[in-house]
Scaffold this motif. Sequence first.
Motif, PDB file in Angstrom:
ATOM      1  N   PHE A  46       1.237  -1.199  -0.073  1.00 57.14           N
ATOM      2  CA  PHE A  46       0.135   0.038  -0.191  1.00 57.14           C
ATOM      3  C   PHE A  46       1.083   1.302   0.442  1.00 57.14           C
ATOM      4  CE2 PHE A  46      -3.427  -3.334   0.997  1.00 57.14           C
ATOM      5  CZ  PHE A  46      -3.730  -2.684   1.634  1.00 57.14           C
ATOM      6  N   TYR A  47       0.778   2.300  -0.741  1.00 59.20           N
ATOM      7  CA  TYR A  47       0.655   3.553  -0.620  1.00 59.20           C
ATOM      8  C   TYR A  47       0.672   4.593   0.528  1.00 59.20           C
ATOM      9  CZ  TYR A  47       4.577   2.883  -4.206  1.00 59.20           C
ATOM     10  OH  TYR A  47       5.602   1.330  -4.937  1.00 59.20           O
ATOM     11  N   ILE A  48       0.967   4.821   1.515  1.00 59.09           N
ATOM     12  CA  ILE A  48       0.322   5.462   2.304  1.00 59.09           C
ATOM     13  C   ILE A  48       1.201   6.890   2.483  1.00 59.09           C
ATOM     14  CG2 ILE A  48      -0.884   6.539   4.590  1.00 59.09           C
ATOM     15  CD1 ILE A  48      -1.265   3.055   4.618  1.00 59.09           C
ATOM     16  N   ASN A  49       0.481   8.282   1.428  1.00 60.21           N
ATOM     17  CA  ASN A  49       0.769  10.340   1.580  1.00 60.21           C
ATOM     18  C   ASN A  49       2.239   9.284   1.443  1.00 60.21           C
ATOM     19  OD1 ASN A  49      -0.948  10.981   2.895  1.00 60.21           O
ATOM     20  ND2 ASN A  49       0.056  10.598   4.966  1.00 60.21           N
ATOM     21  N   GLU A  50       2.315   8.722  -0.417  1.00 58.73           N
ATOM     22  CA  GLU A  50       3.558   8.272  -1.175  1.00 58.73           C
ATOM     23  C   GLU A  50       4.687   7.380  -0.327  1.00 58.73           C
ATOM     24  OE1 GLU A  50       4.922  11.678  -2.432  1.00 58.73           O
ATOM     25  OE2 GLU A  50       2.765  12.431  -3.397  1.00 58.73           O
ATOM     26  N   LYS A  51       4.189   6.989   0.996  1.00 60.85           N
ATOM     27  CA  LYS A  51       5.557   5.468   1.681  1.00 60.85           C
ATOM     28  C   LYS A  51       4.927   3.970   0.910  1.00 60.85           C
ATOM     29  CE  LYS A  51       7.323   4.604   5.445  1.00 60.85           C
ATOM     30  NZ  LYS A  51       8.174   4.858   7.357  1.00 60.85           N
ATOM     31  N   MET A  52       5.733   3.439   0.915  1.00 60.26           N
ATOM     32  CA  MET A  52       5.003   2.417   1.407  1.00 60.26           C
ATOM     33  C   MET A  52       5.225   1.640   2.565  1.00 60.26           C
ATOM     34  SD  MET A  52       6.106  -1.210  -1.466  1.00 60.26           S
ATOM     35  CE  MET A  52       5.605  -0.627  -3.174  1.00 60.26           C
ATOM     36  N   TYR A  53       4.024   0.768   2.205  1.00 58.65           N
ATOM     37  CA  TYR A  53       4.211  -0.143   3.628  1.00 58.65           C
ATOM     38  C   TYR A  53       3.759  -1.939   3.117  1.00 58.65           C
ATOM     39  CZ  TYR A  53       3.892   3.340   6.503  1.00 58.65           C
ATOM     40  OH  TYR A  53       4.168   5.303   6.838  1.00 58.65           O
ATOM     41  N   TYR A  54       3.589  -2.549   3.920  1.00 61.97           N
ATOM     42  CA  TYR A  54       3.040  -4.587   3.428  1.00 61.97           C
ATOM     43  C   TYR A  54       1.954  -4.805   3.903  1.00 61.97           C
ATOM     44  CZ  TYR A  54       6.862  -3.994  -0.298  1.00 61.97           C
ATOM     45  OH  TYR A  54       7.506  -3.806  -1.373  1.00 61.97           O
ATOM     46  N   GLU A  55       1.475  -5.062   3.961  1.00 61.06           N
ATOM     47  CA  GLU A  55       0.172  -5.493   5.018  1.00 61.06           C
ATOM     48  C   GLU A  55       0.401  -6.293   5.847  1.00 61.06           C
ATOM     49  OE1 GLU A  55      -4.159  -7.085   4.619  1.00 61.06           O
ATOM     50  OE2 GLU A  55      -3.210  -6.733   2.864  1.00 61.06           O
ATOM     51  N   ASP A  56       0.160  -6.481   7.248  1.00 58.34           N
ATOM     52  CA  ASP A  56       0.840  -7.683   8.255  1.00 58.34           C
ATOM     53  C   ASP A  56       1.946  -7.825   8.187  1.00 58.34           C
ATOM     54  OD1 ASP A  56      -0.174  -9.529   9.995  1.00 58.34           O
ATOM     55  OD2 ASP A  56       0.592 -10.984   8.783  1.00 58.34           O
ATOM     56  N   ILE A  57       3.132  -7.154   7.463  1.00 64.99           N
ATOM     57  CA  ILE A  57       4.841  -7.184   7.970  1.00 64.99           C
ATOM     58  C   ILE A  57       4.457  -5.580   8.592  1.00 64.99           C
ATOM     59  CG2 ILE A  57       6.834  -6.781   6.438  1.00 64.99           C
ATOM     60  CD1 ILE A  57       5.739  -9.231   6.613  1.00 64.99           C
ATOM     61  N   ASP A  58       4.985  -4.367   8.257  1.00 67.56           N
ATOM     62  CA  ASP A  58       4.945  -3.183   8.648  1.00 67.56           C
ATOM     63  C   ASP A  58       3.416  -2.223   8.772  1.00 67.56           C
ATOM     64  OD1 ASP A  58       5.098  -2.409   6.071  1.00 67.56           O
ATOM     65  OD2 ASP A  58       6.352  -1.369   6.096  1.00 67.56           O
ATOM     66  N   LEU A  59       2.114  -3.146   8.209  1.00 69.85           N
ATOM     67  CA  LEU A  59       0.998  -2.712   8.447  1.00 69.85           C
ATOM     68  C   LEU A  59       0.157  -2.985   8.962  1.00 69.85           C
ATOM     69  CD1 LEU A  59      -0.859   0.112   7.523  1.00 69.85           C
ATOM     70  CD2 LEU A  59      -1.063  -0.820   5.355  1.00 69.85           C
ATOM     71  N   SER A  60      -0.238  -3.096  10.122  1.00 70.72           N
ATOM     72  CA  SER A  60      -1.150  -3.425  10.503  1.00 70.72           C
ATOM     73  C   SER A  60      -2.665  -3.060  10.926  1.00 70.72           C
ATOM     74  CB  SER A  60      -1.629  -3.878  11.800  1.00 70.72           C
ATOM     75  OG  SER A  60      -1.495  -2.381  12.824  1.00 70.72           O
ATOM     76  N   GLN A  61      -3.834  -3.505  10.831  1.00 72.76           N
ATOM     77  CA  GLN A  61      -5.119  -3.079  10.499  1.00 72.76           C
ATOM     78  C   GLN A  61      -5.233  -2.489  11.020  1.00 72.76           C
ATOM     79  OE1 GLN A  61      -7.948  -5.130   9.025  1.00 72.76           O
ATOM     80  NE2 GLN A  61      -7.166  -6.494   7.867  1.00 72.76           N
ATOM     81  N   GLU A  62      -5.373  -1.810  12.331  1.00 70.37           N
ATOM     82  CA  GLU A  62      -5.537  -0.593  13.315  1.00 70.37           C
ATOM     83  C   GLU A  62      -4.471   0.284  13.113  1.00 70.37           C
ATOM     84  OE1 GLU A  62      -6.200  -4.530  15.283  1.00 70.37           O
ATOM     85  OE2 GLU A  62      -3.953  -3.831  14.413  1.00 70.37           O
ATOM     86  N   GLN A  63      -3.663   0.301  12.190  1.00 71.03           N
ATOM     87  CA  GLN A  63      -2.306   1.165  11.807  1.00 71.03           C
ATOM     88  C   GLN A  63      -3.110   1.922  10.730  1.00 71.03           C
ATOM     89  OE1 GLN A  63       1.520  -0.975  11.906  1.00 71.03           O
ATOM     90  NE2 GLN A  63       2.336   0.590  12.815  1.00 71.03           N
ATOM     91  N   PHE A  64      -4.277   0.577   9.778  1.00 72.69           N
ATOM     92  CA  PHE A  64      -4.838   1.198   8.220  1.00 72.69           C
ATOM     93  C   PHE A  64      -5.204   1.938   8.625  1.00 72.69           C
ATOM     94  CE2 PHE A  64      -7.982  -0.073   5.006  1.00 72.69           C
ATOM     95  CZ  PHE A  64      -6.813   0.461   4.241  1.00 72.69           C
ATOM     96  N   TYR A  65      -6.444   1.688   9.525  1.00 71.80           N
ATOM     97  CA  TYR A  65      -7.442   2.348   9.787  1.00 71.80           C
ATOM     98  C   TYR A  65      -7.198   3.473  10.821  1.00 71.80           C
ATOM     99  CZ  TYR A  65     -10.067  -1.427   8.069  1.00 71.80           C
ATOM    100  OH  TYR A  65     -10.875  -2.034   7.313  1.00 71.80           O
ATOM    101  N   GLN A  66      -6.396   3.677  11.687  1.00 74.86           N
ATOM    102  CA  GLN A  66      -5.572   4.859  11.867  1.00 74.86           C
ATOM    103  C   GLN A  66      -5.347   5.884  10.646  1.00 74.86           C
ATOM    104  OE1 GLN A  66      -2.618   3.815  14.689  1.00 74.86           O
ATOM    105  NE2 GLN A  66      -4.584   3.352  16.270  1.00 74.86           N
ATOM    106  N   MET A  67      -4.558   5.539  10.015  1.00 76.13           N
ATOM    107  CA  MET A  67      -4.240   6.457   8.814  1.00 76.13           C
ATOM    108  C   MET A  67      -5.230   6.890   7.609  1.00 76.13           C
ATOM    109  SD  MET A  67      -0.503   4.390   7.859  1.00 76.13           S
ATOM    110  CE  MET A  67       0.692   4.231   8.608  1.00 76.13           C
ATOM    111  N   LEU A  68      -6.397   5.530   7.519  1.00 74.45           N
ATOM    112  CA  LEU A  68      -7.433   5.471   6.849  1.00 74.45           C
ATOM    113  C   LEU A  68      -8.519   7.797   7.484  1.00 74.45           C
ATOM    114  CD1 LEU A  68      -8.481   4.678   4.032  1.00 74.45           C
ATOM    115  CD2 LEU A  68     -10.636   3.562   6.024  1.00 74.45           C
ATOM    116  N   ALA A  69      -8.782   7.008   8.603  1.00 77.57           N
ATOM    117  CA  ALA A  69      -9.327   8.358   9.536  1.00 77.57           C
ATOM    118  C   ALA A  69      -8.663   9.344   9.835  1.00 77.57           C
ATOM    119  CB  ALA A  69      -9.675   7.444  10.939  1.00 77.57           C
TER     120      ALA A  69
END
Length: 288
Positions: free
Chosen positions: A31-54
């Motif tokens: 996933f690209y979040i604010n132009e930085k790449m993250y990998y699901e369940d590696i350095d991007l948890s469900q909780e982090q994803f929804y915090q960033m989405l919100a």
Amino acid sequence: MSKVAIVTDSNSGITQAQALTIGVRVLPMPFYINEKMYYEDIDLSQEQFYQMLASGANISTSQPVVAGVLDLWDELLNSYDQVVHIPMSSGLSGSCETAAALAADYEGKVEVVNNQRISVTQRQSVLDALRLAKEGKNAQEIKKILEDTKYDSSIYIMVDTLDYLKKGGRITPAAAAIGTLLKLKPVLQIQGEKLDAYAKARSIKQAKSLMIKAIQHDFLERFGSDEQGSGMNLQLAYSGSREEAEHFYEEVQQIFPKQDIVMDPLSLSVSCHIGPGALAVACTKKLW
């Protein structure tokens, strides 16, 4: 008898920890979040994803990195004769088509399954592939069985907010504004390739009822089962908080007391387009 490895991606909802337990490999979706790449369940948890989405972060999905896919296949082929790769539906991402093109160079040692599934239904395909491999089926046989039965599944998803459908261009800003004013809860469906509109509800309660009736209709009319879903797997999924999903689980379990219901978080690739607060009911026809 061929020794066959099973590979999927994190859209299946199978975590890295679960993958180790059941004996599959899971490619993390980028996933690209604010132009930085993250990998699901590696350095991007469900909780982090929804915090960033919100927080209003700019989030976009991407295909798995080609080098990562090839490295994983090459690693597995040092220990296995063949690989069965089960990506998310080709109608929702280009990752299936990319994997199929890459597999062409492996001369039958890697088979990519295009069985049009995601989330809990994709997870079931992985579990089915594992069992087929243990029964001695080779990669070509597993691919054929999974693709021959690819339409034997349904997903119905209630969307809690229209903001993300508007952001993704799936509905117009005017339609989103009217829907929000009327407190509409759209119900979407996945039966095959794409995420499509199914119905509009005026409340969460009505949306739940619509989804359950839709699944019961599919049990009877699409799959030749009964209202309790004999010979079917019944699954639930959700985005965001698990609390509301657990209430829904209890409601569904009361309606289908004979079912061993599985519940998982929705794929982040789907959640990215529909937002938090979604609830989903899914089913897949059992192969055995």
